[in-house]
Design an enzyme around this catalytic site. Sequence first.
Site, short mmCIF file in Angstrom:
data_model
loop_
_atom_site.label_atom_id
_atom_site.label_comp_id
_atom_site.label_asym_id
_atom_site.label_seq_id
_atom_site.Cartn_x
_atom_site.Cartn_y
_atom_site.Cartn_z
N ASP A 38 0.85 -1.19 0.00
CA ASP A 38 0.00 0.00 0.00
C ASP A 38 0.89 1.24 0.00
O ASP A 38 1.46 1.60 1.03
CB ASP A 38 -0.92 -0.02 1.23
CG ASP A 38 -1.81 1.22 1.30
OD1 ASP A 38 -1.83 2.01 0.35
OD2 ASP A 38 -2.50 1.38 2.34
N HIS A 39 1.01 1.87 -1.16
CA HIS A 39 1.89 3.04 -1.31
C HIS A 39 1.17 4.17 -2.02
O HIS A 39 0.29 3.92 -2.85
CB HIS A 39 3.14 2.67 -2.11
CG HIS A 39 4.28 2.20 -1.27
ND1 HIS A 39 5.53 2.77 -1.31
CD2 HIS A 39 4.35 1.21 -0.34
CE1 HIS A 39 6.33 2.14 -0.45
NE2 HIS A 39 5.64 1.20 0.15
N THR A 105 3.64 1.73 10.92
CA THR A 105 3.77 3.16 11.22
C THR A 105 4.07 3.99 10.00
O THR A 105 4.08 5.21 10.07
CB THR A 105 4.88 3.39 12.28
OG1 THR A 105 6.12 2.86 11.77
CG2 THR A 105 4.53 2.70 13.59
N GLY A 106 4.32 3.35 8.85
CA GLY A 106 4.41 4.08 7.60
C GLY A 106 5.79 4.64 7.28
O GLY A 106 6.74 4.49 8.04
N GLU A 107 5.84 5.29 6.13
CA GLU A 107 7.07 5.96 5.66
C GLU A 107 6.73 7.37 5.23
O GLU A 107 5.65 7.63 4.68
CB GLU A 107 7.67 5.22 4.46
CG GLU A 107 8.01 3.77 4.70
CD GLU A 107 6.88 2.85 4.27
OE1 GLU A 107 5.91 3.32 3.63
OE2 GLU A 107 6.95 1.66 4.61
N ASN A 110 5.26 8.11 1.68
CA ASN A 110 3.83 8.04 1.37
C ASN A 110 2.98 8.96 2.22
O ASN A 110 1.93 9.44 1.76
CB ASN A 110 3.34 6.60 1.58
CG ASN A 110 4.12 5.61 0.75
OD1 ASN A 110 4.17 5.73 -0.46
ND2 ASN A 110 4.73 4.64 1.40
N GLY A 175 11.91 -3.90 15.31
CA GLY A 175 12.77 -3.82 16.48
C GLY A 175 12.12 -4.51 17.65
O GLY A 175 10.91 -4.77 17.65
N ALA A 178 9.02 -2.77 19.35
CA ALA A 178 7.83 -2.83 18.51
C ALA A 178 7.25 -4.24 18.50
O ALA A 178 6.03 -4.43 18.49
CB ALA A 178 8.18 -2.38 17.09
#
Length: 318
Positions: A38-39, A105-107, A110, A175, A178
Amino acid sequence: MTTAFGYFLSCEEFTPAQLVEQAELAERAGFTRLAISDHFHPWNDAQGSSPFVWGVIGALSQVTRLPVTTLVTCPTVRLHPAVTAQAAATADVQLAGGLRLGVGTGEALNEHVLGDRWPPFDVRTEMLEEAVSVMRELFTGSLVSHRGTHYTVENARLYTPPKEGRLPVYVSAFGPKAAEAAAEYADGLVTMSPDTELIGRYRAAGGNGPVIGGVKVCWSTDRERAVKTVHRLWPSELLPGELAQVLPTPRHFEQATELVTEEMVAKAVTCGDDPQEHLDRLRGYVDAGFDEVYVGQIGPDQEGFFDFYREHVLPRTA
């Protein structure tokens, strides 16, 4: 434990029509499930695509019976969790209860597109946990009002709720903190590398849901050509640390990946048509304790890939 193998549909590289065709080919080849990215943007201009994932999933529901997992959706910035919940619920109904909602948590790539501030990681994790809570309430089909730290929902009700009144929500973690957080509030863990320590932290913290991962390969009868294809389309796979979360545009990724060489690709990515190399890569995920692994083929030769996996790889993973 038996590991299930699915096919990874890359929205960054392929058009909606190509993704639908790949889903049909994947089912015929013996893959038992699908995942889809999903981008808003691709990672670089060479990839060249980025359709709206919920529209594509609607189309997938018309051609395949396989369950579909988003790997992963960010329900916190670009889309409000209430809107994400409605999209996911509708997709689940279209898939006859076959949607699995993978979230992360996304980038910045986007999520910055509306001009919102890109929060630090700790804030993003808080936002994600609250977003999951909001979506779960909405999935019940009940009337929901919520005033939290990050989100407000007022008199909202999904009149087309998920088929079972809930959806499995899998949380992406890279990590230990998370992973431990995912054990507390998620239905499963998403992580892309076969990291046994990370999975161990998830299990030790009480996580009993499925562990889900993905791997990209490039099948070709010409290994050198495959390496060049990966280097052109997906050098971002080799970027270290948090670069993938903080760089804001495809151009920035193109600049960063100038440091990635074909030699690095050849060592890190499974390329070519040696069945044992592909099996060894998948075996690493099986041995690490993954319940589901999604394989994505880089480049245009999709039919050759599916023939190869149907004949030489998938029968030997059982």
